[in-house]
Design a protein around this motif. Structure first.
Motif: not given
Ligand code: ADP
Length: 390
Positions: A114, A149, A155-158, A160, A186-187, A192, A218, A257, A269-270
């Motif tokens: 990441k 992170k 994955y799936d917020g695991q 983050t 933090f955004v 999203e 997440q 994303e 984001n990703e």
């Molecule tokens: P994963 O790879 O596990 O899906 P992400 O990086 O996509 O993790 O993050 C999962 C969720 O966490 C995002 O969809 C968002 O809702 C929240 N998130 C991630 N990064 C940020 C950020 N910098 N600011 C605010 N929310 C965030």
């Protein structure tokens, strides 16, 4: 399910596709593969994994087992991925021996970590949240709130963690000690968004209608297609995706994303170098599903039409809420009664809290699509009131 070209098999350059990974993303490629006359062989650890029963063959081994991928290569014309938790250095050895990976390993290279992915985006001048590598040191990396992170295998917020105060900071620091981490601002996003797009080896690009995604803890809860965004935001998001996929020389479907802020700014984001949960609506709601599209790109068939075949759609994930071995047949039958609903069940043997077990896509008529946000909440409530009650 509709397929854009039934007799496509004759023109497909590759007819045997090896897939690294055998979860639901590979399984959902199964129908498309059959219709295109393509054979799938999957590499996945367990014979009960979702794709094993739909594939023509399976190599039962861990995702990062290079000997297993060599065996997969011997049984396929081209190898693709449904899972990016691979051993890239090991795969490079196979590439040097002539194995064809699509997307190529050089496309994957800047995306798997990441922090490296953020650096790549910055190098392209694409907007991202402010970010830093962090080694879990005692000092606060930046002011609260911020996001920590894990750099790989999240994955799936695991992996983050949103950090709002000193107490959560200390507990996360203790939990993640010794790992390579990414810290980012933090955004406070307004919404999203996600873009599913395919690029072929000759540079042709196909972009699906941009969707809004909503996460809880997440994890993706629901997806609204199309997102209700201005034309300017749509054009900017598409321009970001074009820059990115061209620069990566991507081949296949990628999921991107984005955060949309209240002043209509987009931040990436990703990037997922594969089919994506936010593209599941395409199976029932688009002329060509993301799974067919991915196979088309990988097998050098012309890309299919990305248009919606209805006014809109809402996709709701069915997440595990208990540890159990059940096929939840009764609940699935109830879900199928919802008007316009298509229920997809991944056939996982074991349910665990948070595990993705299936999804429901509900097609919207023009009237419902005009107020998609409200319709989506009502649909999600209907689906979840069936799914999450015992
Ligand atoms: P994963 O790879 O596990 O899906 P992400 O990086 O996509 O993790 O993050 C999962 C969720 O966490 C995002 O969809 C968002 O809702 C929240 N998130 C991630 N990064 C940020 C950020 N910098 N600011 C605010 N929310 C965030």
């Amino acid at each position: 399910m509709k397929f854009t070209e039934t007799a496509a098999s004759s023109s497909a350059k590759f007819k045997r596709v090896g897939v690294v990974g055998g979860g639901q993303l590979a399984a959902m490629m199964g129908d498309a593969a059959r219709a295109l006359g393509i054979e799938l062989v999957v590499q996945t650890p367990d014979a009960t994994d979702p794709a094993v029963s739909v594939a023509a063959g399976a190599v039962l081994a861990a995702i990062d087992d290079i000997n297993a991928t060599a065996e997969l290569a011997a049984r396929s014309d081209v190898i693709t991925f449904e899972n990016e938790f691979v051993d890239l250095d090991g795969l490079r050895t196979l590439e040097r021996q002539g194995v064809l990976f699509q997307p190529s390993l050089s496309s994957l290279d800047p995306l798997l970590d990441k922090y490296v992915q953020r650096c790549y985006l910055k190098g392209l001048g694409l907007p991202t949240p402010g970010f830093w590598a962090w080694d879990c040191s005692a000092d606060l990396p930046i002011d609260f709130p911020f996001v920590v992170k894990v750099r790989r295998h999240g994955y799936d917020g695991q992996g983050t963690f949103i950090v709002n105060d000193r107490e959560s900071f200390e507990s996360i620091r203790a939990k993640l000690k010794g790992q390579s981490l990414l810290v980012e601002k933090f955004v406070p996003f307004d919404r999203e968004l996600a873009v599913i797009a395919a690029r072929s080896a000759n540079g042709e690009m196909a972009i699906y209608p941009i969707v809004e995604t909503q996460q809880e803890n997440q994890v993706c809860r629901l997806v609204i297609a199309p997102a209700q965004i201005s034309l300017d935001v749509k054009s900017e998001a598409e321009a970001i995706v074009r820059t990115l996929l061209n620069s990566l020389e991507a081949v296949g479907v990628f999921g991107i994303e984005l955060f949309l802020t209240s002043d209509n700014k987009l931040l990436v984001n990703e990037i997922a170098p594969r089919t994506h949960n936010s593209g599941h609506f395409t199976i029932d709601a688009c002329e060509t599903s993301q799974f067919e599209q991915h196979l088309r790109a990988v097998c050098q068939l012309p890309l299919g039409n990305c248009d919606l075949n209805s006014a809109g759609a809402v996709m709701v994930n069915l997440l595990g809420y208990e540890s159990a071995e059940s096929d939840y047949l009764e609940k699935r039958q109830q879900l199928a009664q919802i008007s316009g609903a298509f229920v997809h069940w991944y056939g996982k043997k074991v349910s665990r809290p948070g595990r993705k077990l299936g999804h429901v896509t509900v097609l919207l008529d023009r009237e419902l699509a005009q107020n998609a946000g409200k319709s989506a909440s009502a649909i999600a409530q209907t689906v979840e009131s069936i799914w999450y009650t015992s």
